[in-house]
Design a protein around this motif. Structure first.
Motif, PDB file in Angstrom:
ATOM      1  N   VAL A  69      -5.009   0.097 -20.403  1.00  0.00           N
ATOM      2  CA  VAL A  69      -4.007   0.790 -19.484  1.00  0.00           C
ATOM      3  C   VAL A  69      -4.949   1.717 -18.712  1.00  0.00           C
ATOM      4  O   VAL A  69      -5.363   2.651 -19.057  1.00  0.00           O
ATOM      5  N   PRO A  70      -5.065   1.308 -17.204  1.00  0.00           N
ATOM      6  CA  PRO A  70      -6.198   2.007 -16.571  1.00  0.00           C
ATOM      7  C   PRO A  70      -5.811   3.749 -16.064  1.00  0.00           C
ATOM      8  O   PRO A  70      -4.397   3.748 -16.130  1.00  0.00           O
ATOM      9  N   GLY A  71      -6.691   4.483 -16.333  1.00  0.00           N
ATOM     10  CA  GLY A  71      -6.431   5.758 -16.059  1.00  0.00           C
ATOM     11  C   GLY A  71      -5.769   6.118 -14.942  1.00  0.00           C
ATOM     12  O   GLY A  71      -5.753   5.301 -13.674  1.00  0.00           O
ATOM     13  N   THR A  72      -4.993   7.338 -14.509  1.00  0.00           N
ATOM     14  CA  THR A  72      -4.599   7.671 -13.369  1.00  0.00           C
ATOM     15  C   THR A  72      -4.198   9.220 -13.250  1.00  0.00           C
ATOM     16  O   THR A  72      -4.153   9.844 -14.446  1.00  0.00           O
ATOM     17  N   THR A  73      -4.073   9.721 -11.984  1.00  0.00           N
ATOM     18  CA  THR A  73      -3.614  11.121 -12.062  1.00  0.00           C
ATOM     19  C   THR A  73      -2.395  11.295 -11.608  1.00  0.00           C
ATOM     20  O   THR A  73      -1.723  10.413 -11.049  1.00  0.00           O
ATOM     21  N   ALA A  74      -1.768  12.428 -11.875  1.00  0.00           N
ATOM     22  CA  ALA A  74      -0.498  12.823 -11.500  1.00  0.00           C
ATOM     23  C   ALA A  74       0.917  11.834 -12.004  1.00  0.00           C
ATOM     24  O   ALA A  74       1.735  11.757 -11.387  1.00  0.00           O
ATOM     25  N   ASN A  75       0.297  11.172 -13.117  1.00  0.00           N
ATOM     26  CA  ASN A  75       1.397  10.321 -13.877  1.00  0.00           C
ATOM     27  C   ASN A  75       1.575   9.267 -12.741  1.00  0.00           C
ATOM     28  O   ASN A  75       3.028   9.045 -13.056  1.00  0.00           O
TER      29      ASN A  75
END
Length: 243
Positions: A69-75
């Motif tokens: 699952v790729p990382g992400t910011t701010a959900n």
């Protein structure tokens, strides 16, 4: 000097509930039913760019299936979905390896009967009145249409809006406003022989801002679940209309 280990948790997941997994954690469901298809919904919730590899263990004779699952910011990330059939296994475990650092994901089970525990999800009946209902993140709609034709419409102004429809042993992944690149690699994973059978999981894309599908009710339950981020779901809607 003593080493500091990861405090792992083992969670009973028989309710299919929404929960958070960190490095070293495992959630296990032992109540999958034959003839039903289940979607393991996985959102990266680390709030940073740390990608998470989630291992889905469904068989003692087969190695676990990894889903990244790729990382992400701010959900703001999209859901990854792993499909598994209760015909192949009664038990499924989802885990993150102990050496995964800051990896963190939110997971839940989706099907016509799951999750039993809907805490943390917006679970409500979808009335067949043609009215547009908001299709936000964490939404789960269900309906038991009578034996007649019905029309389903899902709409979104956002590019590549993804949602999932369940009906017993089958699932349809709707992709609204599809990009030329299609779904991200690993976003949809079929696990086990039944889920990999042609026609069990169908991806139905459109380049338009809405999609309409004609369905025929028979007194059994249908379920629709959002599989997109909060920001991508702000303008999404779903409607069911008797014909």
């Amino acid at each position: 000097m003593e080493s500091i280990g990861v405090l792992a948790t083992q969670t009973n997941w028989n309710g299919g509930q929404r929960l958070t997994l960190n490095a070293g954690d495992t959630a296990t469901c032992t109540t999958l039913s034959p003839g039903q298809l289940y979607g393991i919904f996985i959102y990266n919730s680390a709030q940073n760019q740390t990608s998470a590899t989630v291992n889905v263990n469904w068989s003692n004779s087969q190695p676990p299936c990894p889903i990244t699952v790729p990382g992400t910011t701010a959900n703001a990330g999209l859901a990854s979905i792993g499909f598994v059939s209760g015909t192949d296994t009664q038990t499924v475990s989802v885990s993150i390896a102990p050496n995964s650092g800051l990896a963190q994901v939110d997971i839940w089970l989706g099907s016509v009967s799951m999750p039993i525990n809907t805490a943390g999800l917006n679970n409500q009946a979808l009335q067949a009145n043609g009215e547009l209902y908001p299709f936000s993140k964490y939404s789960r709609y269900y309906a038991v249409p009578p034996s007649k034709w019905i029309s389903l419409t899902i709409a979104s102004k956002i590019t590549q809006f993804v949602s999932c429809q369940f009906r017993e042993e089958k699932a349809v992944v709707y992709v609204i406003n599809e990009t030329s690149n299609g779904l991200l690699s690993g976003q949809i994973t079929s696990i086990g022989p039944t889920a990999k059978t042609a026609g069990v999981v169908t991806i139905l894309p459109t380049s338009l801002q809405s999609i309409t599908n004609t369905l025929q009710g028979d007194g059994s339950q249908w379920v629709w679940m959002d599989a997109d981020s909060a920001q991508d779901s702000q303008s999404a809607s779903i409607a069911l209309q008797s014909m």
